[in-house]
Scaffold this active site. Structure first.
Site, PDB file in Angstrom:
ATOM      1  N   HIS A 127       4.370 -15.414   5.685  1.00  0.00           N
ATOM      2  CA  HIS A 127       5.047 -15.845   4.721  1.00  0.00           C
ATOM      3  C   HIS A 127       3.808 -15.078   3.742  1.00  0.00           C
ATOM      4  CE1 HIS A 127       6.922 -19.546   5.953  1.00  0.00           C
ATOM      5  NE2 HIS A 127       5.083 -20.020   6.504  1.00  0.00           N
ATOM      6  N   GLU A 165      -0.250 -21.772   2.646  1.00  0.00           N
ATOM      7  CA  GLU A 165      -0.367 -21.341   3.154  1.00  0.00           C
ATOM      8  C   GLU A 165      -0.632 -20.267   3.873  1.00  0.00           C
ATOM      9  OE1 GLU A 165       2.452 -21.209   7.264  1.00  0.00           O
ATOM     10  OE2 GLU A 165       3.103 -22.443   5.509  1.00  0.00           O
ATOM     11  N   HIS A 222      -0.368 -18.755  11.521  1.00  0.00           N
ATOM     12  CA  HIS A 222       0.075 -20.037   9.632  1.00  0.00           C
ATOM     13  C   HIS A 222      -0.198 -21.309   9.845  1.00  0.00           C
ATOM     14  CE1 HIS A 222       4.547 -18.273   9.813  1.00  0.00           C
ATOM     15  NE2 HIS A 222       3.852 -17.851  10.703  1.00  0.00           N
ATOM     16  N   GLU A 300      -0.185 -22.694  14.544  1.00  0.00           N
ATOM     17  CA  GLU A 300       0.587 -23.462  13.465  1.00  0.00           C
ATOM     18  C   GLU A 300      -1.468 -24.325  13.338  1.00  0.00           C
ATOM     19  OE1 GLU A 300       2.515 -23.260  11.021  1.00  0.00           O
ATOM     20  OE2 GLU A 300       3.940 -23.161  12.039  1.00  0.00           O
TER      21      GLU A 300
END
Length: 336
Positions: A127, A165, A222, A300
């Protein structure tokens, strides 16, 4: 089938993680990560320098800099006839760990060596903090591969307290970059920094960055936004899709196992709420994975909606000295 570039002769893995924690239900443990060598000779030749807990700085100052991941590649993809996103099961994890509740983290020092000399590693911090200011751009649909179209990017998730995040991913990527470079690797980031003036890059552009630099490994970083009761990390690898990821599925699986095991060795808890419920997932619908021609995984690192995971994910010492160190150890294990 494209082959993965070979390892430099004589390269030896010199990055390892050791966990010492007090076990037992309800007990508080102390997480410790120590440098290790895969061979006595390697240990004698490496130099350890202690990393500071302050870690890399992150800037939010406006900038007109264009994201670094907009480079294109000349390779042509042939989309699959099926546009259905597949999620398949994976093999069981080689390692599992009892979950201890660490209250303090000790950063693993940066270790100098030549295990990754001549190799290229791409890190993709998920992101961008500025995505929320450019919703029209990030919401436009792009080719995610395998006959699928998805949004260019998203804002990512955040903790219940508002910690984004993208900030977690960027700091860990910068710390991992420092560690990988200390091992001789050339490290390329898909975005240069955390910056409210920037957006993207899109998921397809992120996936192609490794192709343009002939990367030996690509790691997308992430943190998840699952229900608050869910905890733990999981590593996502690409499914084998003809014309897209069939050429990188096997080496990507090896990379996934190496990173997974390094995180377990660092005391991290594999997620049981997703994928094969052992810290692994396999996806055919993620553009960042589908567009890569190099071995790639997406991590993640925990669930930002879990209070316990969030406390860990936002701890600068954990970001710099545990997460970044584990990613480095996994990449070294895969390549060296």
């Amino acid at each position: 089938m494209r082959s993965v570039r070979g390892v430099v002769p004589g390269a030896v893995a010199v990055v390892g993680l050791a966990l010492t924690a007090a076990c037992g239900a309800g007990s508080a443990g102390t997480l410790s990560a120590g440098a290790a060598s895969s061979a006595p000779a390697a240990a004698a030749s490496t130099t350890a320098t202690t990393a500071t807990t302050a870690g890399p700085s992150v800037t939010a100052a406006p900038s007109a800099t264009t994201p670094a991941a907009t480079a294109t590649q000349s390779a042509t993809r042939t989309p699959s006839a099926s546009a259905t996103a597949l999620r398949t099961s994976s093999d069981p994890a080689r390692r599992t760990t009892r979950w201890n509740e660490p209250t303090t983290f000790r950063a693993l020092p940066v270790v100098s060596g030549r295990a990754l000399a001549g190799m290229v590693v791409v890190l993709d911090p998920g992101h961008q903090i500025g995505n929320s200011r450019h919703l029209a751009k990030v919401n436009r649909l792009v080719n995610a591969g395998n006959g699928i179209r998805k949004a260019c990017n998203t804002t990512g998730t955040q903790t219940n307290g508002g910690y984004p995040e993208s900030k977690v991913a960027m700091r860990i990527a910068l710390a991992a970059k420092k560690r990988l470079e200390a091992q001789g690797a050339k490290v390329v980031l898909t975005r240069p920094r955390e910056d409210v003036a920037l957006w993207g890059p899109c998921i397809d552009a992120r996936g192609r960055v490794g192709n343009g630099v002939d990367a030996d490994a690509v790691v997308s970083i992430h943190a998840d936004g699952a229900p608050a009761t869910a905890r733990g990390f999981h590593v996502i690898r690409p499914a084998s899709v003809k014309g897209w990821t069939d050429d990188i599925a096997k080496p990507s699986k090896r990379l996934a196992i190496a990173v997974h095991d390094a995180l377990v060795d660092a005391g991290q808890r594999p997620a049981t709420y997703i994928g094969s419920h052992d810290g692994y997932d396999v996806r055919s619908d993620l553009g960042t994975l589908n567009w890569s021609d190099q071995p790639i995984v997406m991590i993640e690192l925990g669930n930002m909606r879990s209070a316990r995971d969030a406390a860990m994910l936002t701890d600068p010492k954990w970001q710099d000295g545990v997460a970044a160190a584990a990613i480095t150890a996994g990449v070294v294990d895969f390549l060296a």
